[in-house]
Every structure is written in C-alpha cells, then in structure tokens.
Design an enzyme around this catalytic site. Structure first.
Site, PDB file in Angstrom:
ATOM      1  N   HIS B  73      -2.141  92.582  32.235  1.00  0.00           N
ATOM      2  CA  HIS B  73      -1.861  93.248  30.959  1.00  0.00           C
ATOM      3  C   HIS B  73      -2.656  92.566  29.841  1.00  0.00           C
ATOM      4  O   HIS B  73      -3.314  93.230  29.037  1.00  0.00           O
ATOM      5  CB  HIS B  73      -0.360  93.216  30.663  1.00  0.00           C
ATOM      6  CG  HIS B  73      -0.001  93.531  29.243  1.00  0.00           C
ATOM      7  ND1 HIS B  73      -0.136  94.786  28.708  1.00  0.00           N
ATOM      8  CD2 HIS B  73       0.466  92.750  28.236  1.00  0.00           C
ATOM      9  CE1 HIS B  73       0.252  94.762  27.428  1.00  0.00           C
ATOM     10  NE2 HIS B  73       0.605  93.533  27.120  1.00  0.00           N
ATOM     11  N   ASP B 102     -30.456 102.826  13.614  1.00  0.00           N
ATOM     12  CA  ASP B 102     -29.727 102.562  14.857  1.00  0.00           C
ATOM     13  C   ASP B 102     -29.437 101.071  14.900  1.00  0.00           C
ATOM     14  O   ASP B 102     -29.740 100.342  13.948  1.00  0.00           O
ATOM     15  CB  ASP B 102     -30.565 102.980  16.086  1.00  0.00           C
ATOM     16  CG  ASP B 102     -29.673 103.309  17.292  1.00  0.00           C
ATOM     17  OD1 ASP B 102     -28.862 102.456  17.662  1.00  0.00           O
ATOM     18  OD2 ASP B 102     -29.789 104.434  17.823  1.00  0.00           O
ATOM     19  N   TRP B 140      -3.209  84.922  31.542  1.00  0.00           N
ATOM     20  CA  TRP B 140      -4.609  85.184  31.189  1.00  0.00           C
ATOM     21  C   TRP B 140      -5.342  83.892  30.859  1.00  0.00           C
ATOM     22  O   TRP B 140      -6.571  83.849  30.885  1.00  0.00           O
ATOM     23  CB  TRP B 140      -4.708  86.168  30.019  1.00  0.00           C
ATOM     24  CG  TRP B 140      -4.519  85.582  28.664  1.00  0.00           C
ATOM     25  CD1 TRP B 140      -3.331  85.198  28.105  1.00  0.00           C
ATOM     26  CD2 TRP B 140      -5.529  85.280  27.689  1.00  0.00           C
ATOM     27  NE1 TRP B 140      -3.542  84.687  26.851  1.00  0.00           N
ATOM     28  CE2 TRP B 140      -4.888  84.725  26.561  1.00  0.00           C
ATOM     29  CE3 TRP B 140      -6.912  85.435  27.648  1.00  0.00           C
ATOM     30  CZ2 TRP B 140      -5.579  84.319  25.418  1.00  0.00           C
ATOM     31  CZ3 TRP B 140      -7.595  85.025  26.495  1.00  0.00           C
ATOM     32  CH2 TRP B 140      -6.928  84.477  25.405  1.00  0.00           C
ATOM     33  N   SER B 167     -21.451  90.809  28.241  1.00  0.00           N
ATOM     34  CA  SER B 167     -21.398  92.022  27.423  1.00  0.00           C
ATOM     35  C   SER B 167     -21.121  91.679  25.960  1.00  0.00           C
ATOM     36  O   SER B 167     -21.792  92.163  25.049  1.00  0.00           O
ATOM     37  CB  SER B 167     -20.323  92.959  27.977  1.00  0.00           C
ATOM     38  OG  SER B 167     -19.992  93.940  27.037  1.00  0.00           O
ATOM     39  N   SER B 168     -20.143  90.812  25.733  1.00  0.00           N
ATOM     40  CA  SER B 168     -19.769  90.456  24.353  1.00  0.00           C
ATOM     41  C   SER B 168     -20.875  89.694  23.643  1.00  0.00           C
ATOM     42  O   SER B 168     -21.148  89.942  22.469  1.00  0.00           O
ATOM     43  CB  SER B 168     -18.518  89.576  24.348  1.00  0.00           C
ATOM     44  OG  SER B 168     -17.413  90.313  24.718  1.00  0.00           O
ATOM     45  N   HIS B 251      -8.884  80.113  20.555  1.00  0.00           N
ATOM     46  CA  HIS B 251      -8.447  80.342  19.182  1.00  0.00           C
ATOM     47  C   HIS B 251      -9.440  81.157  18.367  1.00  0.00           C
ATOM     48  O   HIS B 251      -9.040  82.113  17.707  1.00  0.00           O
ATOM     49  CB  HIS B 251      -7.968  79.097  18.462  1.00  0.00           C
ATOM     50  CG  HIS B 251      -7.076  79.527  17.344  1.00  0.00           C
ATOM     51  ND1 HIS B 251      -5.797  79.975  17.556  1.00  0.00           N
ATOM     52  CD2 HIS B 251      -7.326  79.752  16.045  1.00  0.00           C
ATOM     53  CE1 HIS B 251      -5.288  80.399  16.430  1.00  0.00           C
ATOM     54  NE2 HIS B 251      -6.183  80.287  15.482  1.00  0.00           N
ATOM     55  N   GLU B 253     -11.176  83.346  19.556  1.00  0.00           N
ATOM     56  CA  GLU B 253     -10.958  84.681  20.125  1.00  0.00           C
ATOM     57  C   GLU B 253      -9.884  85.451  19.351  1.00  0.00           C
ATOM     58  O   GLU B 253     -10.007  86.650  19.114  1.00  0.00           O
ATOM     59  CB  GLU B 253     -10.563  84.551  21.604  1.00  0.00           C
ATOM     60  CG  GLU B 253     -10.088  85.829  22.275  1.00  0.00           C
ATOM     61  CD  GLU B 253     -11.185  86.855  22.456  1.00  0.00           C
ATOM     62  OE1 GLU B 253     -12.361  86.499  22.327  1.00  0.00           O
ATOM     63  OE2 GLU B 253     -10.845  88.032  22.703  1.00  0.00           O
ATOM     64  N   TYR B 255      -9.286  85.251  16.277  1.00  0.00           N
ATOM     65  CA  TYR B 255      -9.871  85.748  15.025  1.00  0.00           C
ATOM     66  C   TYR B 255     -10.943  86.793  15.277  1.00  0.00           C
ATOM     67  O   TYR B 255     -11.201  87.645  14.428  1.00  0.00           O
ATOM     68  CB  TYR B 255     -10.365  84.570  14.178  1.00  0.00           C
ATOM     69  CG  TYR B 255      -9.162  83.838  13.660  1.00  0.00           C
ATOM     70  CD1 TYR B 255      -8.502  84.288  12.518  1.00  0.00           C
ATOM     71  CD2 TYR B 255      -8.596  82.793  14.376  1.00  0.00           C
ATOM     72  CE1 TYR B 255      -7.340  83.694  12.086  1.00  0.00           C
ATOM     73  CE2 TYR B 255      -7.428  82.184  13.956  1.00  0.00           C
ATOM     74  CZ  TYR B 255      -6.807  82.648  12.815  1.00  0.00           C
ATOM     75  OH  TYR B 255      -5.648  82.067  12.404  1.00  0.00           O
ATOM     76  N   SER B 266      -9.937  96.643   4.564  1.00  0.00           N
ATOM     77  CA  SER B 266     -10.637  96.516   3.283  1.00  0.00           C
ATOM     78  C   SER B 266     -11.478  97.745   2.951  1.00  0.00           C
ATOM     79  O   SER B 266     -11.926  97.911   1.816  1.00  0.00           O
ATOM     80  CB  SER B 266     -11.552  95.283   3.293  1.00  0.00           C
ATOM     81  OG  SER B 266     -10.798  94.138   3.559  1.00  0.00           O
ATOM     82  N   HIS B 300      -3.442  73.520  18.652  1.00  0.00           N
ATOM     83  CA  HIS B 300      -2.067  73.926  18.307  1.00  0.00           C
ATOM     84  C   HIS B 300      -1.459  74.781  19.425  1.00  0.00           C
ATOM     85  O   HIS B 300      -0.268  75.035  19.417  1.00  0.00           O
ATOM     86  CB  HIS B 300      -1.996  74.623  16.949  1.00  0.00           C
ATOM     87  CG  HIS B 300      -2.685  75.947  16.867  1.00  0.00           C
ATOM     88  ND1 HIS B 300      -3.227  76.433  15.700  1.00  0.00           N
ATOM     89  CD2 HIS B 300      -2.935  76.892  17.796  1.00  0.00           C
ATOM     90  CE1 HIS B 300      -3.763  77.605  15.921  1.00  0.00           C
ATOM     91  NE2 HIS B 300      -3.602  77.914  17.190  1.00  0.00           N
ATOM     92  N   HIS B 301      -2.291  75.215  20.382  1.00  0.00           N
ATOM     93  CA  HIS B 301      -1.761  75.942  21.542  1.00  0.00           C
ATOM     94  C   HIS B 301      -1.193  74.992  22.585  1.00  0.00           C
ATOM     95  O   HIS B 301      -0.646  75.430  23.585  1.00  0.00           O
ATOM     96  CB  HIS B 301      -2.869  76.783  22.193  1.00  0.00           C
ATOM     97  CG  HIS B 301      -3.341  77.901  21.324  1.00  0.00           C
ATOM     98  ND1 HIS B 301      -2.780  79.149  21.344  1.00  0.00           N
ATOM     99  CD2 HIS B 301      -4.321  77.951  20.386  1.00  0.00           C
ATOM    100  CE1 HIS B 301      -3.399  79.924  20.466  1.00  0.00           C
ATOM    101  NE2 HIS B 301      -4.331  79.223  19.867  1.00  0.00           N
ATOM    102  N   THR B 326      -5.990  83.526   4.294  1.00  0.00           N
ATOM    103  CA  THR B 326      -5.302  84.749   4.714  1.00  0.00           C
ATOM    104  C   THR B 326      -4.460  85.285   3.567  1.00  0.00           C
ATOM    105  O   THR B 326      -4.419  86.495   3.318  1.00  0.00           O
ATOM    106  CB  THR B 326      -4.431  84.486   5.951  1.00  0.00           C
ATOM    107  OG1 THR B 326      -5.215  83.793   6.923  1.00  0.00           O
ATOM    108  CG2 THR B 326      -3.938  85.782   6.564  1.00  0.00           C
ATOM    109  N   LYS B 329      -6.464  87.193   1.137  1.00  0.00           N
ATOM    110  CA  LYS B 329      -6.731  88.567   1.578  1.00  0.00           C
ATOM    111  C   LYS B 329      -5.541  89.479   1.306  1.00  0.00           C
ATOM    112  O   LYS B 329      -5.696  90.581   0.755  1.00  0.00           O
ATOM    113  CB  LYS B 329      -7.063  88.593   3.068  1.00  0.00           C
ATOM    114  CG  LYS B 329      -8.468  88.120   3.328  1.00  0.00           C
ATOM    115  CD  LYS B 329      -8.795  88.166   4.792  1.00  0.00           C
ATOM    116  CE  LYS B 329     -10.280  88.055   5.000  1.00  0.00           C
ATOM    117  NZ  LYS B 329     -11.029  89.224   4.560  1.00  0.00           N
ATOM    118  N   ARG B 448       8.939  82.792  28.406  1.00  0.00           N
ATOM    119  CA  ARG B 448       8.023  83.895  28.687  1.00  0.00           C
ATOM    120  C   ARG B 448       7.562  83.834  30.145  1.00  0.00           C
ATOM    121  O   ARG B 448       7.719  82.824  30.811  1.00  0.00           O
ATOM    122  CB  ARG B 448       6.825  83.868  27.726  1.00  0.00           C
ATOM    123  CG  ARG B 448       5.997  82.622  27.819  1.00  0.00           C
ATOM    124  CD  ARG B 448       4.980  82.511  26.680  1.00  0.00           C
ATOM    125  NE  ARG B 448       3.853  83.424  26.870  1.00  0.00           N
ATOM    126  CZ  ARG B 448       2.628  83.208  26.370  1.00  0.00           C
ATOM    127  NH1 ARG B 448       2.378  82.126  25.649  1.00  0.00           N
ATOM    128  NH2 ARG B 448       1.664  84.078  26.564  1.00  0.00           N
TER     129      ARG B 448
END
Lengths: 33, 523
Positions: B73, B102, B140, B167-168, B251, B253, B255, B266, B300-301, B326, B329, B448
C-alpha cells in the site's frame, strides 16, 4: 538565446545533474566522508 | 514535411502516439492516468487493511499477508500514485506556465514515464509469488534484518525501486533543465508562477534523495546475495546504519510529496480569491528553507534507536524549525484570501480544505518531533494518523485541487460542478472519519502494522474502516467525472476562471498539441 545555445545549455545542465545524482548514489554506498 | 509543420495539431495516432510520445501534454496525461490507476490499486490494499482491522482478531488475512498489504500500500501510493501525479501535473503545466514549447529533454521524458509501468508490474507481480514468500512484508522502509531475511519479493521490490529511482531522477533532471533554460523572454526566476518554483526546488530534492535510496537498497541486495555485511550484525554490519541512510532519503521524500502541493495551492487560492498571492517572495524563500531543513532532520524518524542526547536535541530542534517557513506559507494563503472576492468552486474547496487539514497534520508533526514525547508515539497509530493527514488530506487533496483547476484547460470542457462538490464533501467526510480516530488509537497505545488489537480499540477502528470505505468508493465519482469531462460538456474558454492569471490561460482550451512554438514575451 538562440536555439543551438539553448540546446548546448540544456545538455550541459543535464550532464551536470546526472553527475550529481551518480555522486550521491556512490556516496551513499562507499561513505567516504 | 513543410505542410505538416504548419499543422499545430499534427501528431501520430493510435498506440504509437502514446508509446513513442515526446509531447509534454501526452506524457503528462499518461502520468496522470497511471497515477489514478495506482491510486485505486493502492486504495484496494488500504481497504483490505481496514477490513481486517474492522474487528479484533484475525478475519480475512493472515499476519504475513497483512504485512504485505501495509508494505505494498505504501510503496504503491508513494511511488505509484502521489509522485507520478505531481510529475504529470508538472509535465502538463510547467511548459505552459513558463512559455516553453515542450520539456527540455522530450525523449528522456518518454523514457521516464515508460519505466514506471514495468517497475510496478514487477512490484505487483510479487503478490502472485505467495509460495516463495509473496510480496515484500518488511514495511516500505525495508529495515534490515527483516529485509535481509525476506523472500524473493524483497529482491523484486529492490529492482523495482531502482527503476522508480531512475525514472524520478531523469524526471527531475528534465524539470530543472526546462526551468533553467527554456523560460520565455522576460520571465525571470522571480516572476515564475509558484508551481514552477516549488517544482524546481522539489526536483533538486529528488536529485539528492533518490540516489541515496537506490544506494541503500543496493546495499540490502548485496547483503542478501553477495556476501557483504553493510547491515548484517553477524558480519560486523550495523542495522541502524540502514535507518540513517534510508531516512536521509526518506525525509526529503516527504517534502518531495508536499512542496508541489504547496505550489498548486498557491495557484488556486489567488484565482478564487481574485487577489495576487500574498508574499510571493517569502513563499519562494519559505519553500527553499523547507527544502534545506528537510535534509538535516532525518533522524527524527529514529529517536528510539538510542542516539546520543546531543543528536536527539539537534534533530528535535531542527525539525521544529520547519514549522517557521511552513507557518509563513499558511499565513500567506490566509492573507491572500483576506478580503478577497472569494467564490467556492471545487478547486477552491479542495484548496481551503488543504489549508485546514494539512495544518492539522503539521501540528501533529510538531508533537512527534518532541523527542521525549516521541518515545510514547513511536510506531503507534498516532504516527499513522499524522502522516496520512499530511499525505492524504495534504498532498492528495492538493492533487484534486490541481486536477479540478486545470481539467477544463486540458480537455476544453467544464467538469460537472455539482458532481465535483459531491466528490469533495464525500471525500472530506470519508477521509476525516478514517484518519482522525487514528490519533486517539495511537495515543491509547495501538501499535501500527499489527493485524490484531486489544478489545478497547474496537470502536475507533470501526469508525476508521467505515470512513475508509466512504473515502474509497467516493473516488469512483472522481474517475467518472474525469471520463465525463474528457468526453464532452460545456465548452471552456481560454481563461476558464475569472481570476486566473498566467501564460497557460492565454492559450485556448484545450491548448494546441504544440504550444508556444514562438516564445511569448513576458513583461
């Protein structure tokens, strides 16, 4: 900027960025810091 | 040839149009459709998880298959749904917004997309290998030692992650090369629309983060098959090292999946508030600050692995610092709406919902950033609630805002506003009913990634499951609405929205197959 200048700058940008990506890949594995 | 060149809409037809396309609009469409498909695939997996958790005890899955579902998932939603959706929006919108004909590297663009279906075919094929251990069941994050012990599913997942990474990275190179070299004359960097800015910064994060993930999973692969011991304690390796390398990717990722969302919001809010974006420059600097900070907060993870106190303190304070840009924003979006002539079409509804709900996710993020408190929250449903508020009521809601906002531009038809509003409200009820009770479950101690739970957690789990089914099935409305809008409907004019500003709205709806063949001049 004319077309051929633009092409050249695009290719240079792409090559530099590709090198940066490769650097991070190798750096993550060999950890030379 | 000479006559063909004069035809704006000249393009190959049939399957070759899509297989060999180098057109940013076609490739954008492919990305968006692929993302929608993966959203449903990942959604079905979520419903399997929620069905199992409707009651305590084991009903429909065994624990190993449950772990496969949570793992798949996440992988499908992150790499298959959210990221390709943003890349699709970038493909469609960036050239239109900066006045380019293009993307800078159109053939690379084709390759970036066509890697993905093969990567996901590989990943999803693991579900059919149940006799050999099935899909990866490691979560994951693929932490060793579990990922070193898993079956062939882990190997195939590693290969598919490599493909997604390629790809990314190619996509990111394309975005940066396009924005830096192909802006219309007069469009300086600080005149670019916010969506282009957020994507430029995201592309740099991708370039930094994805190769590190590839490095991490390469090391898992060599540990599994080639006798290395990067992470295997038995050979002198260190499993915690994997967590550091993984989250150095992981991390940023996070963002990568939220900065383009900020860009969409925006664009949408100024249009429907009929006011220019408040604090454009501060928005750009805030985005850059968030991106920088995202690279120095990874641990922090992993507050609970036993880091030195100085490490805990550094990562705690650095993480909390992200709340500042943040907050800038959020303030700017509210200030944009302040005394604006607001109307509430579906894109605006999703955008306002984003501002509310993403802030909830941001605030629970601040809670889990507090290192001593995180010892309580870690690996509970509170974390699940937090990141779903950020990623679903945040990123996914922003993608919906963008899709409704630009759908008339892409198709040339107005979508059915009434159906859009139904989709919005059902989605809001469904997603909040799913994810809000998870805060309470987590605070009460429900772990979890476990298919069973103590009796006291039943009520909130049942609410969450009912919410998940409402959320899931109401997405069929969206799919129907998209098909309906592609097939026909009221003609959309070039501006589409009264308050819309920017180059893309100077083109007809739908824009010609080859747009801005002569660059527009921006004043």
């Amino acid at each position: 900027m004319n077309r051929s200048d633009q092409r050249r700058r695009i290719v240079i940008t792409a090559v530099i960025l590709g090198a940066v990506a490769l650097f991070f890949y190798i750096a993550a594995i060999v950890r030379f810091w | 040839m000479a006559t063909a060149a004069h035809h704006h809409d000249e393009h190959p037809t049939g399957i070759s149009r899509w297989l060999f396309s180098t057109n940013h609009k076609d490739i954008g469409t492919l990305y968006l459709l692929f993302s929608l498909l993966m959203f449903f695939v990942g959604g079905v997996m979520a419903l399997v998880i929620r069905s199992e958790l409707f009651q305590p005890g084991l009903q429909i899955t065994n624990p190993h298959f449950f772990n496969q579902m949570t793992t798949m998932h996440a992988l499908v939603m992150i790499f298959g749904a959210v990221m390709p959706a943003f890349v699709g929006l970038a493909n469609w919108q960036l050239p239109l917004m900066i006045g380019a004909p293009d993307m800078a590297l159109p053939r690379l663009n084709n390759w970036s997309f066509w890697i993905l279906p093969f990567a996901f075919a590989l990943l999803l094929s693991t579900l059919f290998l149940q006799g050999a251990g099935g899909a990866p069941a490691t979560g994951w994050t693929m932490y060793p030692p579990l990922s070193i012990q898993g079956g062939i599913g882990v190997d195939l997942a590693i290969f598919s992650i490599h493909m997604m990474g390629i790809s990314s990275v190619l996509g990111a190179i394309n975005v940066i090369a396009t924005i830096l070299n192909m802006r219309a004359p007069g469009m300086t960097l600080l005149k670019m629309p916010m969506f282009a800015w957020t994507w430029l910064i995201t592309a740099f994060l991708l370039l930094l983060a994805m190769p590190v993930l590839a490095g991490a999973v390469t090391m898992v692969l060599t540990d599994r098959h080639f006798g290395t011991s990067f992470f295997d304690a038995a050979g002198g390796g260190d499993p915690v090292l994997f967590q550091h390398v993984f989250w150095f990717f992981g991390h940023p990722e996070v963002y990568i999946m939220i900065l383009p969302a900020f860009g969409i919001i925006s664009q949408v809010i100024p249009t429907f508030a009929r006011k220019p974006l408040f604090g454009y420059h501060s928005m750009v600097y805030a985005t850059a600050s968030i991106a920088f900070l995202s690279t120095v907060v990874w641990a922090h993870h992993m507050f609970t692995v036993g880091m030195p106190l100085a490490g805990e303190l550094f990562f705690m304070y650095a993480t909390m610092l992200i709340a500042v840009p943040t907050g800038v924003k959020i303030f700017n979006w509210i200030a944009t709406m302040w005394r604006g002539a607001m109307t509430f079409e579906t894109p605006m509804l999703f955008a306002i919902a984003f501002v509310f709900l993403f802030t909830i996710g941001g605030l629970s993020g601040l809670m889990v950033a507090v290192a001593p408190a995180d010892f309580q929250y870690h690996d509970t449903y509170f974390v699940v609630a937090h990141f779903h508020y950020v990623l679903v009521t945040g990123a996914v809601v922003a993608i919906f805002a963008g899709a409704y906002y630009w759908l008339p531009k892409w198709t040339g038809h107005m979508y059915n506003e009434k159906l859009g509003k139904w989709h919005f409200w059902l989605t809001m009820i469904g997603m909040n009913l799913t994810f809000f009770p998870m805060h309470f479950l987590g605070l009460a101690g429900m772990p979890r990634r476990i298919p069973d739970y103590a009796l006291q957690f039943t009520d909130f789990n049942q609410w969450a499951t009912i919410g998940a089914f409402i959320f899931g099935f109401s997405q069929l409305l969206f799919a129907y609405l998209v098909i309906q809008t592609i097939r026909g409907g009221k003609k959309a004019d070039s501006r589409v929205w009264e308050g819309a500003e920017g180059l893309e709205w100077t083109l007809p709806s739908p824009p010609p197959y080859h747009s801005f063949t002569t660059a527009p001049v921006v004043k």
